[in-house]
Design an enzyme around this catalytic site. Structure first.
Site, short mmCIF file in Angstrom:
data_model
loop_
_atom_site.label_atom_id
_atom_site.label_comp_id
_atom_site.label_asym_id
_atom_site.label_seq_id
_atom_site.Cartn_x
_atom_site.Cartn_y
_atom_site.Cartn_z
N ARG A 30 -7.94 -8.54 11.22
CA ARG A 30 -7.89 -9.53 10.14
C ARG A 30 -8.80 -10.71 10.42
NH1 ARG A 30 -2.15 -8.56 10.36
NH2 ARG A 30 -2.03 -6.60 9.24
N CYS B 198 -8.02 -12.83 19.37
CA CYS B 198 -8.59 -11.65 20.01
C CYS B 198 -9.92 -11.34 19.36
CB CYS B 198 -7.65 -10.45 19.82
SG CYS B 198 -5.92 -10.87 20.06
N CYS C 205 -2.56 -17.83 15.42
CA CYS C 205 -2.01 -16.98 16.50
C CYS C 205 -1.97 -17.79 17.80
CB CYS C 205 -2.93 -15.78 16.74
SG CYS C 205 -3.18 -14.79 15.27
N LYS D 163 -2.33 4.66 7.97
CA LYS D 163 -2.39 5.29 9.31
C LYS D 163 -2.30 6.81 9.19
CE LYS D 163 0.67 2.07 10.49
NZ LYS D 163 0.20 0.95 9.72
N ASP E 17 -10.33 -0.21 14.70
CA ASP E 17 -10.88 -0.37 13.35
C ASP E 17 -12.35 -0.76 13.41
OD1 ASP E 17 -8.40 0.12 12.20
OD2 ASP E 17 -7.83 -1.99 12.28
N ASP F 245 -6.35 4.16 11.44
CA ASP F 245 -6.00 3.43 10.22
C ASP F 245 -7.19 3.62 9.29
OD1 ASP F 245 -4.44 1.95 8.55
OD2 ASP F 245 -4.15 0.29 9.94
N CYS G 67 -9.85 -8.63 16.34
CA CYS G 67 -8.83 -8.72 15.30
C CYS G 67 -9.27 -8.04 14.00
CB CYS G 67 -8.51 -10.18 15.02
SG CYS G 67 -7.18 -10.35 13.83
N ARG H 77 7.07 0.34 1.75
CA ARG H 77 6.97 -0.80 2.66
C ARG H 77 5.78 -1.69 2.30
NH1 ARG H 77 5.75 3.95 4.42
NH2 ARG H 77 4.13 4.41 5.95
N ARG I 299 0.83 -1.21 0.00
CA ARG I 299 0.00 0.00 0.00
C ARG I 299 0.86 1.26 0.00
NH1 ARG I 299 -4.34 -0.43 4.09
NH2 ARG I 299 -5.25 -1.41 2.27
N TYR I 300 1.77 1.35 0.97
CA TYR I 300 2.66 2.51 1.04
C TYR I 300 3.77 2.33 0.02
CZ TYR I 300 0.41 2.98 5.62
OH TYR I 300 -0.49 3.09 6.63
S1 SF4 Z 1 -5.01 -9.23 16.89
FE1 SF4 Z 1 -5.51 -10.81 15.35
S2 SF4 Z 1 -3.56 -11.30 14.38
FE2 SF4 Z 1 -3.09 -10.29 16.34
S3 SF4 Z 1 -2.90 -11.97 17.85
FE3 SF4 Z 1 -5.00 -11.22 17.94
S4 SF4 Z 1 -6.10 -12.61 16.56
FE4 SF4 Z 1 -3.93 -12.79 16.05
#
Ligand code: SF4
Length: 465
Positions: free
Chosen positions: A175, A170, A166, A395, A351, A388, A173, A157, A153-154
């Site tokens: 993603r 979380c 993972c 960002k 987000d 973001d 997340c 980088r 994108r940038y």
């Molecule tokens: S935020 Fe998403 S990518 Fe990061 S540890 Fe938690 S579940 Fe995994």
């Protein structure tokens, strides 16, 4: 004044104090959780320190099935809480994985309010409707992928996603479109470890001389094998265009034991960082602490080990309602991170992620927190609050909005180095807006009118001071 030619006689007393003595509360950041704290949980009462520090024990006893998690909590929390969590998971876009370390840091006498529980265990009773303008890949990472799992994108980088698992999952997340296994709510975009996909990503990076900086994320690099850490690291170091890269892992916050007892993994990472230094290239870790209670004596031992080996660690926090949305909590987090030699780098506005509207808060909260942090400690230990920009703007400094209407909750950003001329919209959670605005958001025509008005306002030239 001393008589001429004679030295002044200094009385034997303490120098004058210009400041009042420090209150103990002002040094709360030094008081890390000590001792065998995990033994407070009946499930871990008999677990020794050696076992608890063993990363294999942590991984083996991480809970990945909802009934198992609920079973571990039985007796600690009410049946109502268990039912609430069961219903919460059924509606969640993320799968379950919680480490014993994380479970033992939760205050189970206050499970509804606990800031760590909030991040990992959803409760149906607390869920809110998603924002009307939410989409599952809010950062539009897939639109900027020349090969699967590499976002460019940038200008200089790129983001490389070598895997999709993972050490914990979380709720919030970003993603959730790819990370973890499919849930009842979401069929995931596949980003499994795959040699051919990795080679395609490496070939792309090698072929783009403007790429100097790579973020290796996921998923989480904690889940890579030591030889995979080495393969990715050495491949990137061998590219003349690459000057720096970062391994991104939440591991330090949720399972610091791995740094202490997985010698092969930590040594592999250290060797890449040392080789990078010899080549004058920067190799660092980016991690993700959200609350000061996530930093314990075990964390300190892990960050000390990395510090002794010269591995720099930076932190990226997500601002979350009920978790870290007050100035005192964020001040404590920042001071505690600095204490364990982790640089507080960014605070992200949350987000727009599916199923976690209860965790988001307003841009104004982020601005207030920034004001409450600036000047607390050294500038290099003061995080920047960023948005973001949804839709792929990257960002943006939270203060750099072109327009922010606190009543509709709409803020508008530009991103001249990513997409010149394009406007990006961020939205405060609807439930925190005035009643009249909440009513307007429920009507799609009114919602579109509010967004149009924000677009027009953002295009107006700003008054010169
Ligand atoms: S935020 Fe998403 S990518 Fe990061 S540890 Fe938690 S579940 Fe995994």
């Amino acid at each position: 004044m001393a008589a001429e030619g004679k030295l002044a006689v200094v009385p034997d007393q303490a120098p004058p104090m210009l400041k009042a003595p420090v209150e103990p509360a002002a040094q709360e950041h030094l008081r890390l959780l000590q001792g065998p704290f995990w033994q407070r949980m009946p499930a871990y009462a008999a677990v020794s320190e050696a076992e608890f520090l063993d990363h294999r024990w942590q991984a083996k006893h991480s809970i990945t099935k909802i009934p198992k998690l609920l079973e571990a909590l039985r007796g600690l929390v009410s049946d109502d809480f268990i039912k609430d969590a069961e219903a919460g998971f059924a509606r969640a876009p993320m799968s379950v994985r919680v480490s014993p370390y994380l479970l033992s840091l939760i205050d189970w006498s206050r499970p509804y309010e606990d800031p760590l529980r909030l991040q990992f265990i959803p409760l149906a009773s607390r869920l809110l409707p998603d924002h009307p303008n939410l989409d599952l890949d809010s950062l539009h990472e897939r639109e900027d992928m020349p090969v699967p799992g590499l976002t460019h994108r940038y200008f200089d980088r790129a983001l490389f996603l070598p895997l999709d698992t993972c050490p914990v999952y979380c709720r919030f997340c970003t993603r959730s479109y790819a990370v973890g296994i499919d849930t009842e709510e979401v069929a995931k975009f596949q980003l499994k470890v795959n040699a051919e996909r990795w080679q395609q990503a490496f070939a792309y990076i090698r072929a783009r001389p403007e790429l100097e900086d790579i973020v290796i994320s996921g998923g989480d690099v904690y889940q890579l094998r030591p030889e995979q850490i080495t393969e990715i690291g050495e491949t990137l170091l061998a590219m003349p265009n690459i000057r720096r890269f970062r391994y991104a892992t939440k591991g330090l916050a949720v399972m610091p034991q791995k740094i202490l007892t997985d010698d092969a993994w930590t040594d592999a990472l250290t060797r890449v960082a040392e080789h990078g230094r010899a080549l004058h290239k920067e190799v660092v870790i980016h991690t993700h602490f959200n609350h000061p209670r996530e930093i314990t004596w075990i964390t300190e031992q892990a960050t000390n080990k990395l510090f002794e080996r010269g591995v720099i660690v930076r932190n990226q926090t997500v601002l979350q309602r009920g978790v870290n949305d007050t100035v005192p909590t964020m001040q404590l987090l920042v001071k505690r991170l600095a204490h364990v030699n982790v640089h507080p780098y960014y605070i992200y506005m949350h987000d727009l992620v599916k199923g976690v509207e209860d965790l988001r808060t307003t841009l104004q909260t982020g601005l207030d927190i920034e004001k409450g942090l600036r000047g607390l400690t050294s500038g290099f230990n003061t995080p920047l609050v960023v948005v973001d920009a949804p839709g792929g703007g990257g960002k943006r400094d939270a203060h750099s909005y072109e327009h922010y209407d606190r009543s509709t909750g709409i803020s508008v950003y530009t991103s001249p180095n990513v997409h010149p001329g394009k406007l990006y919209f961020y939205f405060d959670p609807v439930d925190l807006l005035p009643a009249e605005s909440q009513r307007r958001w429920r009507d799609p025509a009114q919602a579109a009118a509010m967004i149009d008005a924000a677009r027009v306002a953002a295009a107006q030239p700003r008054a010169q001071p």
